[in-house]
Design an enzyme around this catalytic site. Structure first.
Site, mmCIF file in Angstrom:
data_model
loop_
_atom_site.group_PDB
_atom_site.id
_atom_site.type_symbol
_atom_site.label_atom_id
_atom_site.label_comp_id
_atom_site.label_asym_id
_atom_site.label_seq_id
_atom_site.Cartn_x
_atom_site.Cartn_y
_atom_site.Cartn_z
ATOM 1 N N HIS A 260 16.848 10.268 -4.321
ATOM 2 C CA HIS A 260 17.423 9.820 -5.580
ATOM 3 C C HIS A 260 18.415 8.675 -5.351
ATOM 4 O O HIS A 260 18.379 7.647 -6.016
ATOM 5 C CB HIS A 260 18.165 11.024 -6.180
ATOM 6 N N GLU B 283 -5.790 0.269 3.189
ATOM 7 C CA GLU B 283 -4.613 0.563 4.010
ATOM 8 C C GLU B 283 -4.928 1.524 5.156
ATOM 9 O O GLU B 283 -4.045 1.946 5.877
ATOM 10 C CB GLU B 283 -3.466 1.102 3.145
ATOM 11 N N ASP C 205 1.063 0.770 5.201
ATOM 12 C CA ASP C 205 0.293 1.818 5.872
ATOM 13 C C ASP C 205 -0.701 1.252 6.868
ATOM 14 O O ASP C 205 -0.926 1.827 7.925
ATOM 15 C CB ASP C 205 -0.449 2.677 4.835
ATOM 16 N N CYS D 246 -0.061 -5.867 -1.285
ATOM 17 C CA CYS D 246 1.133 -5.307 -1.932
ATOM 18 C C CYS D 246 2.084 -4.602 -0.969
ATOM 19 O O CYS D 246 3.011 -3.937 -1.399
ATOM 20 C CB CYS D 246 0.732 -4.373 -3.074
HETATM 21 C C1 PEP Z 1 1.394 0.075 1.499
HETATM 22 O O1 PEP Z 1 1.051 1.043 2.156
HETATM 23 O O2 PEP Z 1 1.446 -1.084 1.944
HETATM 24 C C2 PEP Z 1 1.803 0.234 0.085
HETATM 25 C C3 PEP Z 1 2.051 -0.803 -0.663
HETATM 26 O O3 PEP Z 1 1.943 1.485 -0.410
HETATM 27 P P1 PEP Z 1 3.142 2.497 -0.070
HETATM 28 O O4 PEP Z 1 4.230 1.680 0.571
HETATM 29 O O5 PEP Z 1 3.532 3.105 -1.352
HETATM 30 O O6 PEP Z 1 2.485 3.456 0.866
HETATM 31 MG MG MG Z 2 0.484 2.858 1.278
#
Ligand code: PEP
Ligand code: MG
Length: 593
Positions: free
Chosen positions: A190, A433, A457, A504
């Site tokens: 949080h 990923e 990931d 992302c």
């Molecule tokens: C990632 O794995 O790059 C991703 C954007 O997702 P998260 O960081 O939520 O695992």
């Molecule tokens: Mg991820």
């Protein structure tokens, strides 16, 4: 003497100031005999009602700040307040022992906390903090002592605590809290989420006990590097002040430079920049930053830090609100990625030996059809309110993609039978990923409307480096040639099937990589809103042909050190950021009048 304490940086930026040691539970509890038990019980009732009023206020404040999901913790606290067993025992003992309420309540709370703390079931263990938080509130009202409150900070300070409960975090004075440093916590706690949303530099997981830091001692919190410097030397303070002032000047200049519309390369190629969001308050931030859409909405944050699952209705409202706010821009709703480092106690995911390789994301969803279908229903219902795309995390191969899509279409057909409208041109994509998915991107691309490369990931799995283990953090290397090749491979497969290939992971927001990524064939970048201007500046100084040539050079290199050196040299030579800073800085504005 100066001392550097390592931790986990969960909210970037630099804060310098005096430490404020915060311990909400430290109270002196007196013990005395009473004569009138009935009067004592009235005091208890009043303290409970006063606590209820506090918690109700914190609930509305948090709901407004972070959304309903995060406010629910206070409903759970109110339920604890009404716990019949504790209340009956308290009443019986005050009457039988003729001792003051504070003393008995304190003893009871400590005993219950010990029992809960030793429980097998992690859900019970997690309740310990809630129980102590609530009984601490009541105790302060009984003592008529003011509960230490972060709203009452006398001067701008860095808050240091063992841990911050949701109620402590929610009542934080955001003007005077320069930074946060806690012993406990993770990137998804949080406190961490709140700190990021409010842009307060924060480090959690400090190795030194918070109590070892004296209130008033000077601290530097470096939320980007995940370190806290205790008693910094004058030279260190000067160095960090300069760094902080540069960051601040940059922030101001960048805000001026933010314009709506897509980022464009020097030769006119549009590169849509999108944002990653976790909380409703981030929507406004994204809209103001002129994004081309939401490239990743981490919907699992609706499920974290609470005791119950969000209902279909609650989820629908959250997704529809984002879709509406961004309309007609795309909003990519990612189905929950729970498990791994995002542990949800009430879902009974027991601690695993290898959580990152365990019951996570779509693996969890496929085995929890009720939860999965409820979420998909909410997403599909929200799809008519804007330009919604649905994305699945942790897809490792074709069977998995087909399975999750089959559930999605089953839910869509059910909604249609119930005459509930669903968008006709819903786009469905996969995160890339997991290394096995990279090798299958030619097949996956035929069955997806888009890809989004999750480098956070992908790096952890391809380099076998746990992304939350600080002992091996130095091995976690986005510039690794293997990562570069996997991005190229994925982008090529997407291009062959004519689908967009977004990226992302955190890399998308690091301007060092921007030119190489678009040269490798990534068509969109999605990042936290704070990074958007940096990347936008970089794109505006990039020529697509040169970016492609750079990508080719990168792919010929053999080590991460070489890749980094090449990218750094390029980045510094272009000096995109500096050019923009010169144009938009406070000084140049003053000169221009
Ligand atoms: C990632 O794995 O790059 C991703 C954007 O997702 P998260 O960081 O939520 O695992
Ligand atoms: Mg991820």
């Amino acid at each position: 003497m100066e001392q550097t304490l390592r931790g986990i940086g969960v909210s970037p930026g630099i804060a310098i100031g005096p430490a404020f040691l915060f311990d909400a539970r430290r109270v002196e509890v007196p013990k005395y005999a009473i004569e009138d038990a009935a009067a004592e019980l009235i005091r208890v009732d009043r303290a409970i009602e006063a606590t209820r009023a506090d918690l109700t206020r914190l609930h509305s404040q948090t709901a407004a700040q972070l959304g309903k999901a995060h406010a629910d913790i206070f409903n759970a606290h109110i339920m604890l307040l009404d716990d019949v067993a504790i209340r009956e025992e308290l009443t019986a003992r005050i009457t039988a022992e003729a001792l003051n309420a504070e003393h008995i309540l304190h003893e009871l709370a400590q005993r219950y906390a010990r029992v809960l703390g030793e429980a097998e079931d992690p859900r019970f263990r997690e309740r310990t903090a809630d129980l102590l938080d609530v009984t601490g509130h009541v105790l302060h009202h009984l003592l008529e002592a003011k509960r230490p409150n972060l709203r009452d900070l006398a001067e701008a300070s860095i808050v240091v605590a063992h841990d911050l409960s949701p109620s402590d975090a929610a009542s934080m004075n955001t003007e005077k809290t320069l930074g946060l440093a806690t012993e406990v916590g993770s990137a998804t706690s949080h406190t961490a989420i709140l700190a990021r949303a409010l842009e307060i530099p924060a480090v959690v997981g400090l190795k030194l006990p918070a109590a070892a830091i004296a209130s008033g001692a000077t601290l530097v919190v470096d939320g980007s590097e995940g370190q806290v410097i205790l008693n910094p030397s004058p030279e260190t303070i000067q160095r960090y002040r300069a760094a902080r002032d540069t960051l601040e000047r940059r922030r101001r200049a960048l805000q001026r430079f933010v314009t709506a519309g897509p980022a464009r390369t020097l030769d006119g190629i549009e590169i849509p920049l999108l944002s990653n969001i976790e909380l409703p308050i981030e929507i406004q931030h994204s809209v103001k930053s002129g994004v081309q859409g939401i490239g990743l909405y981490r919907t699992e944050y609706l499920f974290l830090n609470r005791d119950t699952l969000p209902s279909e209705e609650e989820q629908y409202e959250a997704y529809a609100a984002v879709a509406q706010a961004l309309h007609p821009l795309p909003v990519t709703l990612r189905t929950i990625d729970i498990g791994g480092d995002k542990f949800v106690s009430h879902l009974q995911i027991s601690k695993e030996e290898n959580p990152q390789l365990g019951w996570r994301a779509v693996r969890f969803c496929l085995q929890s059809p009720e939860i999965f279908k409820t979420q998909l229903r909410a997403m599909l219902r929200a799809s008519v309110h804007g330009n919604v795309q649905i994305m699945f995390p942790m897809i490792s191969g074709l069977e998995e993609l087909r399975q999750v899509k089959a559930v999605l279409w089953e839910v869509r057909d059910e909604l249609r039978r119930q005459r509930i409208p669903v968008s006709r041109d819903l786009k469905v994509g996969s995160m890339i990923e997991v290394p096995s998915a990279v090798t299958l991107t030619d097949l996956l691309a035929k069955e997806c409307d888009f890809f989004s490369i999750g480098t956070n990931d992908l790096i952890q799995y391809s380099l076998a480096v746990d992304r939350v283990n600080e002992k091996i953090a130095h091995l976690y290397e986005p510039a690794h040639p293997a990562v570069m090749r996997m991005i190229r491979w994925t982008a090529n497969a997407a291009r062959t099937e004519n689908i967009p290939c977004s990226l992302c992971g955190e890399m998308a927001g690091d301007p060092l990589f921007t030119e190489a990524l678009i040269g490798l064939g990534v068509t969109e970048l999605s990042m936290s809103p704070i990074a958007l201007p940096l990347v936008r500046a970089e794109i505006a100084h990039t020529n697509m042909l040169e970016a492609e040539a750079l990508a080719k050079r990168v792919l010929r290199l053999s080590t991460a050190v070489e890749v980094r050196a090449l990218l750094r040299e390029r980045y510094e030579r272009k000096g995109a950021m500096e050019a923009y800073l010169a144009q938009y800085s406070d000084e140049s504005r003053e000169e221009r009048g």
